[in-house]
Scaffold this active site. Structure first.
Site, PDB file in Angstrom:
ATOM      1  N   TYR A   1       0.856  -1.195   0.000  1.00  0.00           N
ATOM      2  CA  TYR A   1       0.000   0.000   0.000  1.00  0.00           C
ATOM      3  C   TYR A   1       0.882   1.231   0.000  1.00  0.00           C
ATOM      4  O   TYR A   1       1.843   1.310   0.766  1.00  0.00           O
ATOM      5  CB  TYR A   1      -0.914   0.021   1.229  1.00  0.00           C
ATOM      6  CG  TYR A   1      -2.349  -0.177   0.841  1.00  0.00           C
ATOM      7  CD1 TYR A   1      -2.947   0.700  -0.067  1.00  0.00           C
ATOM      8  CD2 TYR A   1      -3.102  -1.226   1.341  1.00  0.00           C
ATOM      9  CE1 TYR A   1      -4.256   0.527  -0.467  1.00  0.00           C
ATOM     10  CE2 TYR A   1      -4.414  -1.402   0.952  1.00  0.00           C
ATOM     11  CZ  TYR A   1      -4.988  -0.525   0.043  1.00  0.00           C
ATOM     12  OH  TYR A   1      -6.276  -0.692  -0.346  1.00  0.00           O
TER      13      TYR A   1
ATOM     14  N   GLU B   1      -0.510   4.797  -0.592  1.00  0.00           N
ATOM     15  CA  GLU B   1      -1.295   6.011  -0.899  1.00  0.00           C
ATOM     16  C   GLU B   1      -0.427   7.242  -0.657  1.00  0.00           C
ATOM     17  O   GLU B   1       0.281   7.324   0.349  1.00  0.00           O
ATOM     18  CB  GLU B   1      -2.555   6.067  -0.032  1.00  0.00           C
ATOM     19  CG  GLU B   1      -3.670   5.238  -0.654  1.00  0.00           C
ATOM     20  CD  GLU B   1      -4.836   5.039   0.287  1.00  0.00           C
ATOM     21  OE1 GLU B   1      -4.598   4.621   1.430  1.00  0.00           O
ATOM     22  OE2 GLU B   1      -5.971   5.290  -0.128  1.00  0.00           O
TER      23      GLU B   1
ATOM     24  N   ASP C   1      -5.191  13.299 -25.752  1.00  0.00           N
ATOM     25  CA  ASP C   1      -5.187  11.902 -25.310  1.00  0.00           C
ATOM     26  C   ASP C   1      -4.378  11.136 -26.352  1.00  0.00           C
ATOM     27  O   ASP C   1      -4.843  10.908 -27.470  1.00  0.00           O
ATOM     28  CB  ASP C   1      -6.627  11.394 -25.239  1.00  0.00           C
ATOM     29  CG  ASP C   1      -6.710   9.935 -24.801  1.00  0.00           C
ATOM     30  OD1 ASP C   1      -5.677   9.235 -24.868  1.00  0.00           O
ATOM     31  OD2 ASP C   1      -7.805   9.500 -24.412  1.00  0.00           O
TER      32      ASP C   1
ATOM     33  N   LYS D   1      -0.304   0.365 -25.128  1.00  0.00           N
ATOM     34  CA  LYS D   1      -0.596   0.203 -26.565  1.00  0.00           C
ATOM     35  C   LYS D   1       0.736   0.246 -27.323  1.00  0.00           C
ATOM     36  O   LYS D   1       1.563  -0.639 -27.146  1.00  0.00           O
ATOM     37  CB  LYS D   1      -1.610   1.256 -27.001  1.00  0.00           C
ATOM     38  CG  LYS D   1      -2.942   1.115 -26.260  1.00  0.00           C
ATOM     39  CD  LYS D   1      -3.980   2.099 -26.712  1.00  0.00           C
ATOM     40  CE  LYS D   1      -5.328   1.851 -26.064  1.00  0.00           C
ATOM     41  NZ  LYS D   1      -5.574   2.672 -24.874  1.00  0.00           N
TER      42      LYS D   1
HETATM   43  N1  DSN Z   1     -10.717   0.462 -25.858  1.00  0.00           N
HETATM   44  C1  DSN Z   1      -9.433   1.030 -26.135  1.00  0.00           C
HETATM   45  C2  DSN Z   1      -9.080   0.847 -27.559  1.00  0.00           C
HETATM   46  O1  DSN Z   1      -9.249  -0.254 -27.968  1.00  0.00           O
HETATM   47  O2  DSN Z   1      -8.660   1.746 -28.257  1.00  0.00           O
HETATM   48  C3  DSN Z   1      -9.468   2.392 -25.737  1.00  0.00           C
HETATM   49  O3  DSN Z   1     -10.021   2.462 -24.466  1.00  0.00           O
END
Ligand code: DSN
Length: 439
Positions: A58, A60, A204, A233
């Protein structure tokens, strides 16, 4: 990710049910072609850190100012994550605690504007994201939303419309970026419009973050007040979110520190929106794994990887175009391709399902001006980050498009699906995942 003799034996002995579920997922990842544009495969060291003992802690608060004892080592990890991210994105402020991209976006919105204010974001059906103002999301419920769209002719953001809507509705904050926008995000043009109406600009960059980090996509830092991203990603880290600012400045809302009366920096407000505002204990194993990922992304070979991601997407786009597939915006600058299947007489839902049976994972996706619902859709989105991580290149892109085309041409044809699935398996075996687990 074939499991070697020693892999997962403790889990196997402790909970055979979950072990078997894990093995089925291992096998799915091993033998399917992962074309979901938002997915990737982390390195084995990242897996080790994400599966490590920091899950127990933990913490925080923030490094040096926690609400719990025993944080000396997680502090080191979080500091390293922040320092590496600052170097990677050339920015002054980073918060690596958001559990997800959605929570990063929530924290940014809650810091910069008030409930009931107007925001402007890219329409979900035109490539935006749920958190950019969809009525079913907190962003659409808490804020007054004006959505902009892409142009019917070019498939790119229609800046004439953005400017017109901005002047008419005077949003307090404009969001640029999205989940299915195959082209570079036009930060500079958004900044001009935001300046014309005195709005904040939030980017974003969840999708192109890896490309931004390596200079293959313009950087939002000189143009945006706040930048959010996910880390899993194109950035190829563990699943999670992050908030950044190119420059930290004094807050323009007059918030002062209670005792000293000093004007607080925006970074302080962002930090307290994340914790205690919307999150409690940070996921320290994931933050440490983010640090490992950022270390990898700072290495020269990560740039070669991201260049190959883009090359592969362009090769795939060319191969699709040569087979008469319609691509939104006519192609891609990034890792994402959005295919309009209308002329192929098949829905996104049917294509996704048939391809899944054939071992090719994609997602159905709305296309701009789609007449179908989000559950059916007229399009599908594909991307190259994960297959590029496996080491695939241009020849494989052409082969994959042939296989996609075979399935999409006749989604009910079980014999074709069976043949393609066998070919996918052979292709995947030539580009194995997680060799560390083979020993
Ligand atoms: N759902 C994600 C995507 O596939 O781009 C974004 O949140």
């Amino acid at each position: 990710m074939a499991s070697g003799k020693g892999a997962f034996t403790f889990l196997k002995n402790a909970d055979s049910k979950l072990y078997e579920i894990l093995m089925r997922e291992v096998s799915r990842e091993d033998y399917t072609l992962e074309l979901i544009a938002s997915e990737n495969f982390v390195s084995y060291p990242i897996l080790e850190m994400a599966g490590g003992v920091m899950t127990n802690k933990y913490a925080e608060g923030y490094p040096g100012a926690r609400y719990y004892g025993g944080c000396e080592h997680v502090d080191e990890a979080e500091n390293l994550a922040r320092d590496r991210a600052k170097q990677l994105f050339n920015c002054e402020y980073v918060n690596v605690q958001p559990h997800s991209g959605s929570q990063a976006n929530m924290a940014a919105l809650m810091t910069f504007i008030k409930v009931g204010d107007t925001i402007m974001g890219l329409d979900l059906a035109h490539g935006g994201h749920l958190t950019h103002g969809s009525p079913v999301n907190f962003s659409g419920k808490l804020y007054n939303v004006v959505s902009y769209q892409v142009s019917r002719e070019t498939g790119r953001v229609d800046f004439t419309e953005v400017r017109k809507l901005a002047k008419e509705h005077k949003p307090k904050l404009v969001i640029c970026g999205g989940s299915a926008y195959p082209r570079h995000i036009e930060f500079e043009q958004f900044r001009e419009i935001a300046d014309e109406i005195g709005a904040f600009l939030m980017a974003d960059i969840a999708h192109p973050a890896g490309l931004v980090a390596t200079g293959l996509h313009p950087s939002p830092m000189p143009y945006c007040d706040v930048v959010t991203t996910t880390t899993h990603k194109t950035l190829r880290g563990p699943r999670g979110g992050m908030i950044m600012m190119g420059k930290d400045v004094e807050n323009p809302w007059g918030v002062v520190a209670p005792k000293s009366g000093r004007t607080k920096m925006v970074s302080e407000l962002l930090n307290s929106t994340v914790m205690p505002g919307i999150q409690g204990g940070p996921l320290m194993h994931i933050i440490a794994a983010k640090a490992v990922a950022f270390g990898e992304a700072l290495e020269p070979k990560f740039k070669l990887y991201t260049q190959e991601v883009v090359n592969n997407a362009q090769a795939m786009a060319d191969a699709l175009l040569s087979k008469d597939y319609q691509l939104v915006s006519g192609g891609t600058d990034t890792h994402v391709i959005l295919i309009d299947l209308t002329n192929k007489d098949v829905t996104g839902k049917a294509a996704e399902k048939a391809l899944e049976k054939a071992g090719i994972t994609v997602n159905k996706n709305m296309v701009p001006f789609d007449q179908r619902s989000p559950f059916i859709t007229s399009g599908m989105r594909v991307g190259t980050p994960a297959i590029t991580t496996r080491g695939m290149g241009k020849d494989e892109m052409n082969r994959i498009v042939d296989l996609i085309d075979d399935v999409v041409a006749d989604v009910e044809n079980a014999a074709t699906i069976k043949r393609v699935k066998a070919e996918v398996k052979v292709l995947c075996e030539s580009f194995p995942l997680y060799q560390e687990l083979h020993n």
